[in-house]
Design a protein around this motif. Structure first.
Motif, PDB file in Angstrom:
ATOM      1  N   PHE A  70       0.725  -1.268   0.036  1.00  0.00           N
ATOM      2  CA  PHE A  70      -0.219  -0.101   0.208  1.00  0.00           C
ATOM      3  C   PHE A  70       0.767   2.020  -0.085  1.00  0.00           C
ATOM      4  N   ARG A  71       0.023   2.612  -0.853  1.00  0.00           N
ATOM      5  CA  ARG A  71       0.635   3.277  -0.448  1.00  0.00           C
ATOM      6  C   ARG A  71       1.052   4.489   0.751  1.00  0.00           C
ATOM      7  N   ARG A  72       1.531   5.536   0.943  1.00  0.00           N
ATOM      8  CA  ARG A  72       1.209   6.052   1.648  1.00  0.00           C
ATOM      9  C   ARG A  72       2.988   7.213   2.017  1.00  0.00           C
ATOM     10  N   SER A  73       2.861   7.924   2.306  1.00  0.00           N
ATOM     11  CA  SER A  73       4.010   8.790   2.624  1.00  0.00           C
ATOM     12  C   SER A  73       4.127   9.945   4.207  1.00  0.00           C
ATOM     13  N   VAL A 117      -5.321  -2.175 -11.259  1.00  0.00           N
ATOM     14  CA  VAL A 117      -4.623  -2.894  -9.938  1.00  0.00           C
ATOM     15  C   VAL A 117      -2.922  -3.299 -10.040  1.00  0.00           C
ATOM     16  N   GLU A 118      -1.569  -2.102  -9.182  1.00  0.00           N
ATOM     17  CA  GLU A 118      -0.658  -3.168  -9.320  1.00  0.00           C
ATOM     18  C   GLU A 118      -0.559  -3.833  -8.399  1.00  0.00           C
ATOM     19  N   LYS A 119      -0.848  -3.957  -7.590  1.00  0.00           N
ATOM     20  CA  LYS A 119      -0.487  -5.339  -6.582  1.00  0.00           C
ATOM     21  C   LYS A 119      -1.231  -4.552  -5.025  1.00  0.00           C
ATOM     22  N   ASP A 120      -2.161  -5.419  -4.879  1.00  0.00           N
ATOM     23  CA  ASP A 120      -2.966  -4.897  -3.374  1.00  0.00           C
ATOM     24  C   ASP A 120      -3.461  -3.976  -3.372  1.00  0.00           C
TER      25      ASP A 120
END
Ligand code: SF4
Ligand code: FES
Length: 254
Positions: A70-73, A117-120
């Motif tokens: 998942f993405r987060r920053s 969707v690329e992954k999850d």
């Protein structure tokens, strides 16, 4: 009440067990799954009611399954990286508290819809950014640059204040049923990005942008579902901004 030696836990907030169900996909497959196969996986975490969904995802990734993607920053609602579909509604994981989601029931998390969707929980954001680039999101002026800053009254600045708050999270665009099914629509965020310049008194590219949005992929695709306004974590009145662009096209007045 202050905690004492006799009652050390008097002030402690009790943790709770929360079930998180995540829609997963690994493009390379796993030893149990075909490449690209979607499946739901359930995790149980111990968490505080005031923990955020992002905290729960971190607990899963760090303690249970490091392959979860998942993405987060920033983790504080600023960067726009962690928009996801939480209990069937687009939200930022870092701004959503577990206690606000009825944690007695499983919390369902999916990637935002309408983008590959690329992954999850990670989607390909390029089609979203491509639409943003189409509307030329930069100040356009002719002639020489002024020797001082370009002046603007508070009233003129107020005209587009709301749409300056956008953090490009895509929660609006990927909550739009027209965007899910149409395949061409620029989507709400691109219109918000255009609005920010169309109603800026310093800009001279308004009519170029309006012409782009008058196209078949533009504002007329909007069916005023209001999903975008409800999804926006910055509280931007997205549907209102789209209506103002439509009105400018209809009346010829900015
Ligand atoms: S308008 Fe709101 S929901 Fe849409 S991208 Fe900007 S911040 Fe996100
Ligand atoms: S991680 Fe930056 S907005 Fe949530």
């Amino acid at each position: 009440m202050t905690a004492t030696a006799e009652s050390p836990a008097a002030d402690a907030v009790a943790t709770m067990r929360v079930e998180i169900q995540i829609l997963r996909m690994n493009p390379e497959g796993t030893h149990e799954r075909e490449p690209g196969e979607e499946y739901w996986e359930s995790f149980v975490v111990e968490a505080l009611p005031t923990d955020r969904v992002l905290d729960a995802l971190h607990k899963i990734k760090w303690d249970q399954d490091g392959s979860l993607a998942f993405r987060r920053s920033c983790a504080h609602g600023v960067c726009g990286s962690d928009a996801m579909r939480i209990n069937a509604r687009n939200r930022l994981a870092c701004k959503t508290l577990l206690k606000d989601l009825n944690p007695a029931r499983p919390i369902k998390i999916e990637p935002i819809k309408g983008l590959p969707v690329e992954k999850d929980l990670i989607v390909d954001m390029e089609p979203f950014f491509a639409s943003y680039r189409e509307i030329m999101p930069f100040l356009m002026t002719t002639g020489n640059a002024p020797e001082r800053e370009r002046l603007q009254s508070p009233e003129e600045r107020h005209r587009f204040d709301d749409t300056t708050k956008c953090i490009m999270c895509a929660a609006c665009t990927t909550s739009c049923p027209v965007f899910w099914t149409d395949g061409q629509y620029f989507g709400p965020q691109a219109i918000v990005g255009a609005h920010r310049f169309i109603f800026d008194s310093r800009d001279e590219g308004q009519w170029d942008r309006l012409e782009i949005l008058n196209d078949k992929a533009g504002v007329w695709k909007c069916r005023t579902a209001f999903n975008c306004t409800e999804a926006c974590p910055r509280g931007i009145e997205v549907t209102k901004a789209i209506s103002e662009v439509k009105r400018a096209l209809t009346t010829g007045e900015i």
